[in-house]
Write a protein that holds these residues in place. Structure first.
Motif, short mmCIF file in Angstrom:
data_model
loop_
_atom_site.label_atom_id
_atom_site.label_comp_id
_atom_site.label_asym_id
_atom_site.label_seq_id
_atom_site.Cartn_x
_atom_site.Cartn_y
_atom_site.Cartn_z
N GLY A 98 0.84 -1.19 0.00
CA GLY A 98 0.00 0.00 0.00
C GLY A 98 0.87 1.24 0.00
N THR A 99 0.29 2.36 0.32
CA THR A 99 1.04 3.61 0.39
C THR A 99 0.79 4.30 1.72
OG1 THR A 99 -0.77 4.87 -0.62
CG2 THR A 99 0.91 3.96 -2.10
N TRP A 100 1.70 5.19 2.09
CA TRP A 100 1.52 6.00 3.30
C TRP A 100 1.91 7.44 2.97
CZ3 TRP A 100 5.51 8.71 5.65
CH2 TRP A 100 6.82 8.35 5.30
N SER A 101 1.37 8.37 3.74
CA SER A 101 1.68 9.78 3.52
C SER A 101 1.64 10.52 4.86
CB SER A 101 0.70 10.42 2.53
OG SER A 101 -0.63 10.35 3.04
N ILE A 102 2.30 11.65 4.89
CA ILE A 102 2.33 12.48 6.09
C ILE A 102 2.22 13.94 5.66
CG2 ILE A 102 4.86 12.57 6.10
CD1 ILE A 102 2.75 12.41 9.28
N LYS A 103 1.41 14.73 6.35
CA LYS A 103 1.29 16.15 6.06
C LYS A 103 0.89 16.89 7.33
CE LYS A 103 -3.60 16.10 4.67
NZ LYS A 103 -4.57 16.45 3.60
N THR A 104 1.03 18.19 7.30
CA THR A 104 0.63 19.03 8.42
C THR A 104 -0.61 19.81 8.04
OG1 THR A 104 2.91 19.25 9.19
CG2 THR A 104 1.33 20.86 10.01
N ASN A 105 -1.65 19.71 8.87
CA ASN A 105 -2.92 20.37 8.60
C ASN A 105 -3.34 21.14 9.84
OD1 ASN A 105 -5.35 21.16 7.45
ND2 ASN A 105 -6.36 19.19 7.88
N ASN A 106 -3.40 22.47 9.72
CA ASN A 106 -3.77 23.34 10.86
C ASN A 106 -2.90 23.07 12.09
OD1 ASN A 106 -5.89 24.61 9.43
ND2 ASN A 106 -7.29 22.92 9.94
N GLY A 107 -1.62 22.87 11.84
CA GLY A 107 -0.68 22.66 12.93
C GLY A 107 -0.61 21.24 13.44
N GLU A 108 -1.49 20.37 12.94
CA GLU A 108 -1.50 18.97 13.38
C GLU A 108 -0.87 18.08 12.29
OE1 GLU A 108 -2.21 17.78 16.20
OE2 GLU A 108 -3.35 19.38 17.18
N ARG A 109 0.00 17.18 12.73
CA ARG A 109 0.62 16.25 11.80
C ARG A 109 -0.34 15.10 11.53
NH1 ARG A 109 6.68 15.13 13.14
NH2 ARG A 109 5.70 14.87 15.17
N GLU A 110 -0.66 14.87 10.24
CA GLU A 110 -1.61 13.84 9.84
C GLU A 110 -0.88 12.72 9.09
OE1 GLU A 110 -4.88 15.40 7.66
OE2 GLU A 110 -5.75 16.44 9.39
N PHE A 111 -1.30 11.50 9.39
CA PHE A 111 -0.69 10.30 8.81
C PHE A 111 -1.80 9.47 8.17
CE2 PHE A 111 0.52 5.79 9.52
CZ PHE A 111 1.67 5.75 8.72
N LYS A 112 -1.51 8.94 6.98
CA LYS A 112 -2.53 8.16 6.28
C LYS A 112 -1.93 6.92 5.66
CE LYS A 112 -6.47 8.78 3.15
NZ LYS A 112 -7.22 9.74 2.31
N ILE A 113 -2.64 5.78 5.77
CA ILE A 113 -2.28 4.52 5.13
C ILE A 113 -3.37 4.17 4.12
CG2 ILE A 113 -1.65 2.11 5.51
CD1 ILE A 113 -1.18 2.72 8.40
N ASP A 114 -2.95 3.65 2.98
CA ASP A 114 -3.92 3.31 1.94
C ASP A 114 -3.62 1.91 1.41
OD1 ASP A 114 -5.82 3.25 0.00
OD2 ASP A 114 -5.02 4.91 -1.18
N PHE A 115 -4.55 0.96 1.67
CA PHE A 115 -4.51 -0.39 1.12
C PHE A 115 -5.81 -0.66 0.38
CE2 PHE A 115 -1.34 -1.09 4.50
CZ PHE A 115 -0.39 -1.86 3.82
N ASP A 116 -5.76 -1.56 -0.61
CA ASP A 116 -6.97 -1.92 -1.36
C ASP A 116 -7.70 -3.13 -0.77
OD1 ASP A 116 -6.62 0.12 -3.19
OD2 ASP A 116 -5.34 -1.11 -4.50
N ALA A 117 -6.95 -4.02 -0.08
CA ALA A 117 -7.53 -5.30 0.34
C ALA A 117 -7.99 -5.25 1.80
CB ALA A 117 -6.49 -6.41 0.16
N ASP A 118 -9.04 -6.03 2.08
CA ASP A 118 -9.47 -6.24 3.47
C ASP A 118 -8.47 -7.15 4.16
OD1 ASP A 118 -11.81 -4.73 3.56
OD2 ASP A 118 -12.99 -6.32 2.61
N PRO A 119 -8.28 -7.02 5.50
CA PRO A 119 -8.86 -6.00 6.38
C PRO A 119 -8.02 -4.73 6.43
CG PRO A 119 -7.61 -7.54 7.70
CD PRO A 119 -7.46 -8.01 6.27
N LEU A 120 -6.96 -4.68 5.60
CA LEU A 120 -6.00 -3.58 5.69
C LEU A 120 -6.61 -2.24 5.29
CD1 LEU A 120 -2.95 -5.48 4.17
CD2 LEU A 120 -3.33 -4.94 6.59
N LYS A 121 -7.60 -2.26 4.39
CA LYS A 121 -8.18 -0.99 3.96
C LYS A 121 -8.97 -0.30 5.07
CE LYS A 121 -12.41 -2.80 1.76
NZ LYS A 121 -13.12 -2.92 0.46
N GLU A 122 -9.30 -1.05 6.13
CA GLU A 122 -10.00 -0.45 7.27
C GLU A 122 -9.09 0.52 8.03
OE1 GLU A 122 -13.21 -0.79 7.83
OE2 GLU A 122 -13.28 -2.07 6.05
N LEU A 123 -7.79 0.46 7.77
CA LEU A 123 -6.84 1.35 8.44
C LEU A 123 -6.78 2.72 7.78
CD1 LEU A 123 -3.86 -1.18 8.83
CD2 LEU A 123 -5.64 -0.66 10.50
#
Length: 347
Positions: free
Chosen positions: A287-312
């Motif tokens: 899958g992929t991951w990303s990190i960014k800052t939004n309104n002073g808060e650091r945001e982290f995201k994981i992206d998978f296509d398959a279950d159960p990983l896409k629930e993350l």
């Protein structure tokens, strides 16, 4: 006829008793099934436990560690001067002695034996410098654990409502100090649910009391302390470097309900090219991951296509991290529920 009346009375009493305790159980279940209810493993419970740990950083100029503090009274020698430490206020005597000159050695020598107190209020007697050195070595091996949370202090007394789901018993107790609250949380059983009797008052690092009325507000205060209190923040750690170093497992996942066991056996490797590989039983998913800052808060995201990983896949807020722990949360827009995702380093 008399027997029938007695039996009927007994039967009626039995039925009423069953109905009463059944209703009592339902009321208790309803009372302890709100979003303000927490258990031993709920994230907020673990944060509170870290707030009320024994304070051990106050004498770092003497013992050189946050792992423990030296129990009063004890004696040290600084620049050939013996100083007896009877309270936290006396630590200033050591600081003043060190500040007297810029050309002396400023070595603080502790007189043994001493007793040290750990974060969990347990004590240990050290008879010699060798014992002390061995303990410092043991502490250094655990230095990457998430430490005590500083700059927040609870004002007591605090009322705690509790419910034992096994015995259907509801009760309450009043907590009078940090040590009592730590022991209470530490001894909670898996079947026990608790709820703080809000409102409570918390004093922040600037000395101002803050009235807290719910769990969400308390957790936000803890997040603010972790981000802004110099005693909590570790500016030497780079999040991306920590994330991409080694393999991780999910140690806690909550989305509507705890689902940690769903991800048992998965190992996650976060690559510097922003891909993430999740492996289990010889099968890998990318899958992929990303990190960014939004309104002073650091945001982290994981992206998978398959279950159960896409629930993350959520916009995770970086709550805190160390070289061995990554903790994220995702507060809902309507503040009714918060999701959590924790990773622990695989050694």
């Amino acid at each position: 006829m008399m027997f029938f009346r007695k039996f009927s009375g007994f039967l009626l009493a039995t039925v009423l008793s069953v109905v009463f305790f059944s209703c009592q159980s339902e009321i208790a279940d309803e009372q302890y099934s709100t979003k303000e209810t927490i258990t031993k493993t709920t994230p907020l419970t673990t944060y509170v436990e870290r707030i009320v740990m024994q304070k051990t950083a106050q004498d770092n100029i003497i013992d050189q560690t946050d792992c423990f503090m030296v129990k009063f009274p004890y004696t040290v020698t600084v620049n050939a001067v013996d100083i007896t430490i009877n309270s936290a206020a006396d630590i200033a005597l050591v600081e003043n002695n060190i500040a007297l000159s810029s050309i002396d050695t400023d070595v603080v020598s502790i007189h043994f034996p001493i007793t040290v107190i750990f974060n969990d209020y347990k004590e240990e007697t050290l008879d010699s410098l060798s014992d002390y050195t061995d303990l410092l070595h043991d502490c250094a091996e655990k230095s990457d654990y998430l430490p005590q949370i500083n700059c927040l202090n609870f004002n007591y007394p605090i009322l705690i409502n509790r419910y034992d789901s096994n015995n259907q018993i509801a009760s309450s107790l009043t907590i009078q100090d940090n040590q009592a609250l730590y022991y209470f949380i530490d001894n909670l059983q898996d079947n026990q649910f608790i709820a703080v009797g809000y409102p409570i008052t918390v004093t922040s690092s600037n000395g101002y009391p803050i009235t807290v009325t719910n769990n969400s507000q308390l957790e936000d205060l803890i997040k603010e302390a972790l981000d802004n209190c110099s005693e909590n923040t570790n500016t030497t750690l780079d999040f991306v470097q920590v994330l991409s170093n080694g393999a991780w497992k999910i140690s806690y996942f909550y989305h509507d309900e705890e689902q940690t066991t769903v991800y048992s056996g998965y190992q996650f490797s976060f690559k510097s090219d922003y891909t993430v590989v999740a492996s289990k039983s010889g099968i890998s998913k990318t899958g992929t991951w990303s990190i960014k800052t939004n309104n002073g808060e650091r945001e982290f995201k994981i992206d998978f296509d398959a279950d159960p990983l896409k629930e993350l896949e959520e916009n995770w807020e970086v709550f805190e991290f160390s070289t061995s722990e990554l903790r994220f949360r995702d507060p809902s827009d309507n503040s009714l529920e918060t999701d959590y995702l924790y990773f622990t380093k695989i050694n």
